[in-house]
Design a protein around this motif. Structure first.
Motif, PDB file in Angstrom:
ATOM      1  N   HIS A  27       0.625  -1.666  -0.022  1.00 25.25           N
ATOM      2  CA  HIS A  27       0.062   0.225  -0.196  1.00 25.25           C
ATOM      3  C   HIS A  27       0.485   1.320   0.132  1.00 25.25           C
ATOM      4  N   ARG A  28       1.571   1.448  -0.912  1.00 25.61           N
ATOM      5  CA  ARG A  28       2.712   2.747  -1.127  1.00 25.61           C
ATOM      6  C   ARG A  28       3.352   2.462  -2.631  1.00 25.61           C
ATOM      7  N   PRO A  29       3.297   3.132  -2.615  1.00 28.17           N
ATOM      8  CA  PRO A  29       3.641   4.492  -4.243  1.00 28.17           C
ATOM      9  C   PRO A  29       4.928   3.164  -5.159  1.00 28.17           C
ATOM     10  N   VAL A  30       4.624   2.633  -6.280  1.00 27.79           N
ATOM     11  CA  VAL A  30       4.979   1.685  -6.626  1.00 27.79           C
ATOM     12  C   VAL A  30       5.819   2.249  -8.298  1.00 27.79           C
ATOM     13  N   THR A  31       6.690   2.390  -8.788  1.00 28.20           N
ATOM     14  CA  THR A  31       7.661   2.182  -9.772  1.00 28.20           C
ATOM     15  C   THR A  31       8.112   0.361 -10.017  1.00 28.20           C
ATOM     16  N   TYR A  32       7.826   0.570 -11.795  1.00 29.82           N
ATOM     17  CA  TYR A  32       7.964  -0.841 -11.703  1.00 29.82           C
ATOM     18  C   TYR A  32       8.706  -0.129 -12.436  1.00 29.82           C
ATOM     19  N   LEU A  33      10.516  -1.307 -12.567  1.00 27.95           N
ATOM     20  CA  LEU A  33      11.472  -1.164 -13.833  1.00 27.95           C
ATOM     21  C   LEU A  33      11.397  -2.035 -14.301  1.00 27.95           C
ATOM     22  N   ALA A  34      11.200  -1.974 -15.552  1.00 29.09           N
ATOM     23  CA  ALA A  34      10.859  -3.039 -16.769  1.00 29.09           C
ATOM     24  C   ALA A  34      12.727  -3.169 -17.340  1.00 29.09           C
ATOM     25  N   THR A  35      13.120  -4.051 -17.583  1.00 25.43           N
ATOM     26  CA  THR A  35      14.595  -4.095 -18.433  1.00 25.43           C
ATOM     27  C   THR A  35      14.119  -4.963 -19.516  1.00 25.43           C
ATOM     28  N   ALA A  48       3.505  -6.353 -23.061  1.00 24.01           N
ATOM     29  CA  ALA A  48       2.177  -6.422 -23.096  1.00 24.01           C
ATOM     30  C   ALA A  48       1.008  -7.125 -22.064  1.00 24.01           C
ATOM     31  N   HIS A  49       1.831  -8.483 -21.868  1.00 26.87           N
ATOM     32  CA  HIS A  49       0.738  -9.330 -21.017  1.00 26.87           C
ATOM     33  C   HIS A  49       1.280  -8.425 -19.434  1.00 26.87           C
ATOM     34  N   HIS A  50       2.303  -7.970 -19.278  1.00 26.86           N
ATOM     35  CA  HIS A  50       2.796  -7.819 -17.817  1.00 26.86           C
ATOM     36  C   HIS A  50       2.495  -6.569 -17.895  1.00 26.86           C
ATOM     37  N   GLN A  51       1.637  -4.986 -18.818  1.00 26.28           N
ATOM     38  CA  GLN A  51       1.153  -3.923 -18.492  1.00 26.28           C
ATOM     39  C   GLN A  51      -0.179  -4.149 -17.902  1.00 26.28           C
ATOM     40  N   CYS A  61       9.136   2.312 -15.708  1.00 27.63           N
ATOM     41  CA  CYS A  61      10.448   2.622 -16.237  1.00 27.63           C
ATOM     42  C   CYS A  61      10.292   1.906 -17.070  1.00 27.63           C
ATOM     43  N   GLU A  62      11.151   2.008 -18.597  1.00 25.95           N
ATOM     44  CA  GLU A  62      11.270   0.769 -18.970  1.00 25.95           C
ATOM     45  C   GLU A  62      13.136   1.818 -19.471  1.00 25.95           C
ATOM     46  N   VAL A  79       8.462   1.737  -3.448  1.00 32.50           N
ATOM     47  CA  VAL A  79       8.054   0.151  -3.843  1.00 32.50           C
ATOM     48  C   VAL A  79       8.502   0.273  -4.548  1.00 32.50           C
ATOM     49  N   VAL A  80      10.069  -0.617  -5.493  1.00 25.54           N
ATOM     50  CA  VAL A  80      10.388  -0.702  -6.377  1.00 25.54           C
ATOM     51  C   VAL A  80      10.094  -2.563  -7.371  1.00 25.54           C
TER      52      VAL A  80
END
Length: 184
Positions: A27-35, A48-51, A61-62, A79-80
């Motif tokens: 329950h905190r802001p989440v940033t998703y770093l996609a490699t 696309a499935h993950h998104q 963030c790519e 949370v990252v």
């Protein structure tokens, strides 16, 4: 206080979904770093499935390389979700074929340092590649060894390590503590 959590498992084991569920529960802001990089139709479909599965409130963030740089721009307490370390190691290897060991170790060290410096909760998703066959080509063996060492480096820094099999997550650090007790 910063925290590192690691989710590992085989391909399609459910590790990304488990990591995302863990992040959402905080329950905190989440940033998703996609490699991952969308270099073909199959990878575009996976991305696309993950998104589609991620909440719209999460920032994506790519970041195929230099993940620590991206972490430095994330607000403290965030949370990252880093998905995935296996692709990041592949990206670093291909960008540094002359000295991949040093490059991967430096990348992982920089990620862990940035996590602690910015008071983040870092949830890392990675593949467990040490349980399969030995690749029959040299670059594949180098990659497997690099990822195995990177996984160990992150696991050593993690408070929790989950092995995901068939969509079920098993916490490994608790098992390690029990196993490491002296025999009486």
């Amino acid at each position: 206080m910063s925290t590192v959590i690691l989710f590992t498992g085989g391909a399609r084991s459910g590790k990304s979904a488990r990591a995302e569920h863990y992040a959402a529960r905080l329950h905190r802001p989440v940033t998703y770093l996609a490699t991952a990089e969308a270099r073909d139709d199959e990878m575009r479909e996976r991305i696309a499935h993950h998104q589609q599965r991620r909440p719209a409130t999460w920032t994506t963030c790519e970041q195929p390389l230099e993940v620590a740089t991206a972490l430095a721009n994330v607000a403290p307490g965030t949370v990252v979700v880093l998905d995935c370390l296996a692709l990041l190691v592949s990206n670093v290897l291909l960008a540094n074929e002359a000295a991949p060991d040093q490059a991967v170790t430096a990348e992982i060290s920089a990620i862990l340092e940035a996590t602690h410096a910015h008071d983040l909760t870092l949830i890392v998703v990675t593949n467990e590649v040490g349980m399969g066959i030995v690749p029959d080509y040299p670059l594949g063996r180098v990659y497997r060894d690099l990822l195995g060492r990177a996984n160990q480096q992150v696991a050593a820094a993690a408070t929790d390590v989950y092995l995901v099999v068939c969509g079920i997550a098993v916490e490994l650090k608790a098992l390690e503590v029990a196993w490491a007790r002296p025999i009486e």
